[in-house]
Design a protein around this motif. Sequence first.
Motif, PDB file in Angstrom:
ATOM      1  N   PHE A  61       0.832  -1.260  -0.161  1.00 29.64           N
ATOM      2  CA  PHE A  61       0.018   0.066   0.149  1.00 29.64           C
ATOM      3  C   PHE A  61       0.866   1.143   0.042  1.00 29.64           C
ATOM      4  CE2 PHE A  61      -2.190   3.264   2.217  1.00 29.64           C
ATOM      5  CZ  PHE A  61      -3.491   3.273   1.632  1.00 29.64           C
ATOM      6  N   TYR A  62       0.577   2.174  -0.938  1.00 30.12           N
ATOM      7  CA  TYR A  62       1.311   3.444  -0.869  1.00 30.12           C
ATOM      8  C   TYR A  62       0.518   4.447  -0.899  1.00 30.12           C
ATOM      9  CZ  TYR A  62       3.670   7.258  -3.354  1.00 30.12           C
ATOM     10  OH  TYR A  62       4.239   8.461  -3.532  1.00 30.12           O
ATOM     11  N   GLU A  63       0.835   5.494   0.017  1.00 29.77           N
ATOM     12  CA  GLU A  63       0.148   6.766   0.114  1.00 29.77           C
ATOM     13  C   GLU A  63       0.968   8.073   0.489  1.00 29.77           C
ATOM     14  OE1 GLU A  63      -3.964   7.730   2.694  1.00 29.77           O
ATOM     15  OE2 GLU A  63      -2.502   6.928   3.797  1.00 29.77           O
ATOM     16  N   ARG A 100       4.937   3.564   2.716  1.00 26.69           N
ATOM     17  CA  ARG A 100       4.620   2.355   2.076  1.00 26.69           C
ATOM     18  C   ARG A 100       4.200   1.230   3.253  1.00 26.69           C
ATOM     19  NH1 ARG A 100       9.144   3.976   0.243  1.00 26.69           N
ATOM     20  NH2 ARG A 100      10.260   2.745   1.235  1.00 26.69           N
ATOM     21  N   VAL A 101       3.241   0.579   2.933  1.00 26.96           N
ATOM     22  CA  VAL A 101       2.965  -0.392   3.891  1.00 26.96           C
ATOM     23  C   VAL A 101       3.208  -1.874   3.112  1.00 26.96           C
ATOM     24  CG1 VAL A 101       1.060  -1.444   5.511  1.00 26.96           C
ATOM     25  CG2 VAL A 101       1.391   1.161   5.029  1.00 26.96           C
ATOM     26  N   VAL A 131       0.445  -6.993   9.217  1.00 27.77           N
ATOM     27  CA  VAL A 131       1.041  -5.849   8.533  1.00 27.77           C
ATOM     28  C   VAL A 131       2.572  -6.189   8.882  1.00 27.77           C
ATOM     29  CG1 VAL A 131       1.570  -3.390   8.718  1.00 27.77           C
ATOM     30  CG2 VAL A 131      -0.684  -4.203   8.787  1.00 27.77           C
ATOM     31  N   ARG A 165      -0.717   3.240   8.516  1.00 22.94           N
ATOM     32  CA  ARG A 165      -1.030   1.922   8.745  1.00 22.94           C
ATOM     33  C   ARG A 165      -2.838   1.789   8.737  1.00 22.94           C
ATOM     34  NH1 ARG A 165       1.586  -2.089  12.270  1.00 22.94           N
ATOM     35  NH2 ARG A 165      -0.182  -3.569  12.654  1.00 22.94           N
ATOM     36  N   ALA A 168      -4.189   1.946   5.400  1.00 21.42           N
ATOM     37  CA  ALA A 168      -3.548   0.771   4.691  1.00 21.42           C
ATOM     38  C   ALA A 168      -4.984  -0.354   5.127  1.00 21.42           C
ATOM     39  CB  ALA A 168      -2.530   0.140   5.075  1.00 21.42           C
ATOM     40  N   ILE A 173      -5.843  -4.100   2.815  1.00 26.40           N
ATOM     41  CA  ILE A 173      -4.618  -4.264   2.541  1.00 26.40           C
ATOM     42  C   ILE A 173      -4.487  -5.825   3.046  1.00 26.40           C
ATOM     43  CG2 ILE A 173      -3.522  -3.809   4.676  1.00 26.40           C
ATOM     44  CD1 ILE A 173      -0.836  -3.357   2.771  1.00 26.40           C
TER      45      ILE A 173
ATOM     46  N   SER B  34      -3.480   7.333  -2.926  1.00 24.06           N
ATOM     47  CA  SER B  34      -3.195   6.187  -2.328  1.00 24.06           C
ATOM     48  C   SER B  34      -3.253   4.918  -3.346  1.00 24.06           C
ATOM     49  CB  SER B  34      -3.938   5.867  -1.087  1.00 24.06           C
ATOM     50  OG  SER B  34      -5.210   5.673  -1.685  1.00 24.06           O
ATOM     51  N   LEU B  36      -3.224   0.242  -3.823  1.00 23.17           N
ATOM     52  CA  LEU B  36      -3.092  -0.904  -3.098  1.00 23.17           C
ATOM     53  C   LEU B  36      -2.554  -1.825  -4.346  1.00 23.17           C
ATOM     54  CD1 LEU B  36      -3.744  -2.060  -0.356  1.00 23.17           C
ATOM     55  CD2 LEU B  36      -6.084  -2.705  -1.475  1.00 23.17           C
TER      56      LEU B  36
END
Lengths: 215, 187
Positions: A61-63, A100-101, A131, A165, A168, A173, B34, B36
């Motif tokens: 997961f990108y934010e 990033r997660v 996670v 977190r 995500a 996620i 964001s 995924l």
Amino acid sequence: MNRLDRIRNFALAALLILIVGLLLGLWLRNPKRRARGVQVETTAAVVEEVHRIGELSSAGFYEELVITDRDDSPLAFLRKEEGIRRITGSGDFVIICKGRVRAGYDLTKMQPEDITVSRDTLYVNLPPVSVLDVIINPADYEHFAGHRTHEETVGIILQAKQRLRADAVQAGILDQAEAAGTASLERLLSTLGYRAVVLTPRRDLVFRPLEQGGR
Amino acid sequence: MRKLPVLLFALLLILPPACSRRASLEDRLLERISMLSRTADLGTVEYTVRKAVKARDEGEWFKIGNRRILFSCTARLKAGIRLDAIPLDRIVVDEEERSVSMVLPHAVVLSINIPPELIRLEYEDVTGFRSHFDDRERQALLKQGEREIVRDLPKLGILTEAEANAEEFFRSMLTQMGFENIQINFE
């Protein structure tokens, strides 16, 4: 003092100024002097610990998010006045983070009895997805406005990580990690000659709500 | 007095774009991007690496005093193999012999994590009329530290360790599945 003496004195003064100017110029152009300013030195990276892991990271997961730390100092109420704010600034601290997660299975939690073969069918019990990493490195955030101490900045980045977190988990996620992880393992294991591969991810009912609180 | 209406008109011309600029900037700040994505990475080793980043600033000739700063950072590096890069058509199984042969892709670094709580300001010294290192300067130093950790990665031997662990992981799993003769190669 006759006219000739005056000219000589003027010429001497001009020469002196020229020499001083030349020396100053040479000093200013001196590479050693120009090398002044911030000089960064780093030491070699030292390995402190080597840890064997078995993590199947199956979802990312990108934010990009903006974190604002409002000014709560005694001056904050004065800064609400437009005129004062124009002079002193808002006092707020703003950073733009790109985090990033990574989520997936920690396969080291598997026990030998989690893999069983019955006739032509392979049964694998997988641990619950979790996670694995929440990452905001120094290169991942951009200072936008305001000033804070190093310790305060660390606290703000930790808040950003908690928010990342939670976002995500809310974006799904864990479900994505479970589906994608199971699919990639099934794809790999089905090539080993079994007629069927049955993967069963363990689910802990209290696991997901706790996950949102951060670790 | 004649100039006043002209000045007001000029002010009106200037103000709307200024307001819209401010609004668009706020919109940009509030905007969240964001995404995924699916991955298939098997992490097999984690290295904990420590590095010191120090800087000294003697300033220009007209500045009185100097300043020094020292940070220590701890990074967690994970390496392993990409499962989706395993050539499935090159997995050869012999059920009678209970043997299996497979090719694994070479290891790669999967993640670099420098937790903010493990970045410590160990020392800062400011003399004369100099100011402390500000937020941008501190961050620039830490960025440099991060770049150097990435640069040092090949020297750490993390990829060799990751491949050895990946091989052991697959051997253990395949043995558990009943295979007796296991051959694993990296390509």
